[in-house]
Design a protein around this motif. Structure first.
Motif, PDB file in Angstrom:
ATOM      1  N   ARG A 282       0.846  -1.190   0.000  1.00  0.00           N
ATOM      2  CA  ARG A 282       0.000   0.000   0.000  1.00  0.00           C
ATOM      3  C   ARG A 282       0.881   1.238   0.000  1.00  0.00           C
ATOM      4  O   ARG A 282       2.005   1.217   0.485  1.00  0.00           O
ATOM      5  N   THR A 283       0.321   2.322  -0.533  1.00  0.00           N
ATOM      6  CA  THR A 283       1.016   3.601  -0.530  1.00  0.00           C
ATOM      7  C   THR A 283       0.008   4.717  -0.303  1.00  0.00           C
ATOM      8  O   THR A 283      -1.161   4.588  -0.667  1.00  0.00           O
ATOM      9  N   ALA A 284       0.488   5.800   0.306  1.00  0.00           N
ATOM     10  CA  ALA A 284      -0.331   6.997   0.472  1.00  0.00           C
ATOM     11  C   ALA A 284      -0.150   7.922  -0.729  1.00  0.00           C
ATOM     12  O   ALA A 284      -0.912   8.864  -0.902  1.00  0.00           O
ATOM     13  N   ARG A 285       0.858   7.646  -1.550  1.00  0.00           N
ATOM     14  CA  ARG A 285       1.123   8.495  -2.727  1.00  0.00           C
ATOM     15  C   ARG A 285       0.346   7.982  -3.921  1.00  0.00           C
ATOM     16  O   ARG A 285       0.329   6.790  -4.196  1.00  0.00           O
ATOM     17  N   SER A 286      -0.281   8.891  -4.635  1.00  0.00           N
ATOM     18  CA  SER A 286      -0.978   8.468  -5.854  1.00  0.00           C
ATOM     19  C   SER A 286      -0.290   8.993  -7.110  1.00  0.00           C
ATOM     20  O   SER A 286      -0.684   8.660  -8.219  1.00  0.00           O
ATOM     21  N   VAL A 287       0.751   9.805  -6.936  1.00  0.00           N
ATOM     22  CA  VAL A 287       1.496  10.323  -8.081  1.00  0.00           C
ATOM     23  C   VAL A 287       2.757   9.486  -8.228  1.00  0.00           C
ATOM     24  O   VAL A 287       3.515   9.313  -7.270  1.00  0.00           O
ATOM     25  N   VAL A 288       2.950   8.941  -9.409  1.00  0.00           N
ATOM     26  CA  VAL A 288       4.157   8.172  -9.680  1.00  0.00           C
ATOM     27  C   VAL A 288       4.975   8.897 -10.735  1.00  0.00           C
ATOM     28  O   VAL A 288       4.443   9.656 -11.538  1.00  0.00           O
ATOM     29  N   ASP A 289       6.274   8.662 -10.692  1.00  0.00           N
ATOM     30  CA  ASP A 289       7.200   9.311 -11.615  1.00  0.00           C
ATOM     31  C   ASP A 289       7.541   8.364 -12.749  1.00  0.00           C
ATOM     32  O   ASP A 289       7.391   7.154 -12.619  1.00  0.00           O
ATOM     33  N   PRO A 290       8.056   8.915 -13.837  1.00  0.00           N
ATOM     34  CA  PRO A 290       8.496   8.043 -14.930  1.00  0.00           C
ATOM     35  C   PRO A 290       9.614   7.119 -14.462  1.00  0.00           C
ATOM     36  O   PRO A 290      10.189   7.336 -13.399  1.00  0.00           O
ATOM     37  N   PRO A 291       9.920   6.114 -15.250  1.00  0.00           N
ATOM     38  CA  PRO A 291      10.951   5.149 -14.858  1.00  0.00           C
ATOM     39  C   PRO A 291      12.256   5.807 -14.418  1.00  0.00           C
ATOM     40  O   PRO A 291      12.702   6.780 -15.012  1.00  0.00           O
ATOM     41  N   HIS A 292      12.858   5.261 -13.346  1.00  0.00           N
ATOM     42  CA  HIS A 292      14.122   5.741 -12.789  1.00  0.00           C
ATOM     43  C   HIS A 292      15.255   4.796 -13.159  1.00  0.00           C
ATOM     44  O   HIS A 292      16.092   4.458 -12.336  1.00  0.00           O
ATOM     45  N   SER A 293      15.275   4.366 -14.386  1.00  0.00           N
ATOM     46  CA  SER A 293      16.305   3.446 -14.830  1.00  0.00           C
ATOM     47  C   SER A 293      16.530   3.695 -16.306  1.00  0.00           C
ATOM     48  O   SER A 293      15.596   4.016 -17.037  1.00  0.00           O
ATOM     49  N   GLY A 294      17.774   3.570 -16.729  1.00  0.00           N
ATOM     50  CA  GLY A 294      18.067   3.695 -18.144  1.00  0.00           C
ATOM     51  C   GLY A 294      17.766   2.419 -18.903  1.00  0.00           C
ATOM     52  O   GLY A 294      17.940   2.347 -20.108  1.00  0.00           O
ATOM     53  N   ASP A 295      17.301   1.406 -18.191  1.00  0.00           N
ATOM     54  CA  ASP A 295      17.015   0.110 -18.800  1.00  0.00           C
ATOM     55  C   ASP A 295      16.021   0.286 -19.936  1.00  0.00           C
ATOM     56  O   ASP A 295      14.978   0.904 -19.776  1.00  0.00           O
ATOM     57  N   GLN A 296      16.343  -0.258 -21.076  1.00  0.00           N
ATOM     58  CA  GLN A 296      15.453  -0.135 -22.236  1.00  0.00           C
ATOM     59  C   GLN A 296      14.093  -0.771 -21.983  1.00  0.00           C
ATOM     60  O   GLN A 296      13.093  -0.335 -22.529  1.00  0.00           O
ATOM     61  N   GLU A 297      14.047  -1.795 -21.137  1.00  0.00           N
ATOM     62  CA  GLU A 297      12.779  -2.448 -20.816  1.00  0.00           C
ATOM     63  C   GLU A 297      11.827  -1.451 -20.162  1.00  0.00           C
ATOM     64  O   GLU A 297      10.653  -1.378 -20.494  1.00  0.00           O
ATOM     65  N   HIS A 298      12.344  -0.630 -19.244  1.00  0.00           N
ATOM     66  CA  HIS A 298      11.492   0.331 -18.558  1.00  0.00           C
ATOM     67  C   HIS A 298      11.060   1.460 -19.485  1.00  0.00           C
ATOM     68  O   HIS A 298      10.015   2.066 -19.275  1.00  0.00           O
ATOM     69  N   ALA A 299      11.845   1.749 -20.518  1.00  0.00           N
ATOM     70  CA  ALA A 299      11.476   2.786 -21.473  1.00  0.00           C
ATOM     71  C   ALA A 299      10.231   2.399 -22.257  1.00  0.00           C
ATOM     72  O   ALA A 299       9.594   3.242 -22.878  1.00  0.00           O
ATOM     73  N   LEU A 300       9.871   1.127 -22.222  1.00  0.00           N
ATOM     74  CA  LEU A 300       8.708   0.655 -22.970  1.00  0.00           C
ATOM     75  C   LEU A 300       7.439   0.653 -22.119  1.00  0.00           C
ATOM     76  O   LEU A 300       6.419   0.114 -22.519  1.00  0.00           O
ATOM     77  N   LEU A 301       7.512   1.282 -20.954  1.00  0.00           N
ATOM     78  CA  LEU A 301       6.326   1.496 -20.131  1.00  0.00           C
ATOM     79  C   LEU A 301       5.786   2.872 -20.492  1.00  0.00           C
ATOM     80  O   LEU A 301       6.453   3.887 -20.289  1.00  0.00           O
ATOM     81  N   LEU A 302       4.604   2.896 -21.058  1.00  0.00           N
ATOM     82  CA  LEU A 302       4.080   4.116 -21.651  1.00  0.00           C
ATOM     83  C   LEU A 302       3.381   5.038 -20.670  1.00  0.00           C
ATOM     84  O   LEU A 302       3.401   6.253 -20.835  1.00  0.00           O
ATOM     85  N   GLU A 303       2.702   4.465 -19.689  1.00  0.00           N
ATOM     86  CA  GLU A 303       1.974   5.286 -18.726  1.00  0.00           C
ATOM     87  C   GLU A 303       1.589   4.433 -17.529  1.00  0.00           C
ATOM     88  O   GLU A 303       1.697   3.209 -17.556  1.00  0.00           O
TER      89      GLU A 303
END
Length: 157
Positions: free
Chosen positions: A96-117
């Motif tokens: 669980r989290t109290a935060r509802s705002v998430v940031d874009p990927p924090h990794s240069g991994d190309q796999e994470h770059a393919l997460l659109l939203e």
């Protein structure tokens, strides 16, 4: 094509309104097809499931202050990504989290770059969507989880 086996840690992350965080992904080998998945990914050498879950959650969402709850589900899935076949044993932690705002990927991994939203989903929205959501059966599992609480032992999903 050789199938690669791996183990993955995934997170069923709920906010204060019992909405589940999902990430929309794409495979460059099939750019017209998207799907929604829970945060998570493959274990690195020497890493356990809880450590991988927290690492992947941070890399994909920027969230660091999440305390993992119990393992609630597991399953095995076969899929292809970038033309490579995978068979993945995956373990799902509840958190669980109290935060509802998430940031874009924090990794240069190309796999994470393919997460659109990212998007927070209610159980009803998951049940009624025509979009592709993995794992199959997630909506029903979330409804049971919210109604009955975590299972005593992880269930197959």
């Amino acid at each position: 094509m050789v199938m690669q086996r791996r183990t993955a840690a995934r997170v069923l992350l709920l906010d204060e309104q019992d909405r589940l965080l999902l990430l929309r992904g794409i495979d460059p080998a099939k750019p017209d097809v998207t799907w929604w998945i829970t945060p998570g990914g493959g274990l690195e050498p020497g890493e356990g499931v809880p450590e991988a879950a927290l690492r992947e959650l941070f890399e994909e969402t920027g969230l660091r202050d999440v305390v993992l709850g119990p393992l609630v589900a597991f399953g095995t899935v076969s899929f292809s990504f970038r033309g490579q076949r995978f068979e993945q044993d995956q373990w799902f932690h509840l958190a669980r989290t109290a935060r509802s705002v998430v940031d874009p990927p924090h990794s240069g991994d190309q796999e994470h770059a393919l997460l659109l939203e990212s998007r927070w989903w209610t159980a009803a929205e998951l049940r009624d969507t025509v979009e592709t959501v993995y794992p199959v059966g997630l909506a029903g599992f979330l409804e049971r989880l919210l109604a009955d609480g975590p299972p005593v032992t992880p269930v197959r999903l």
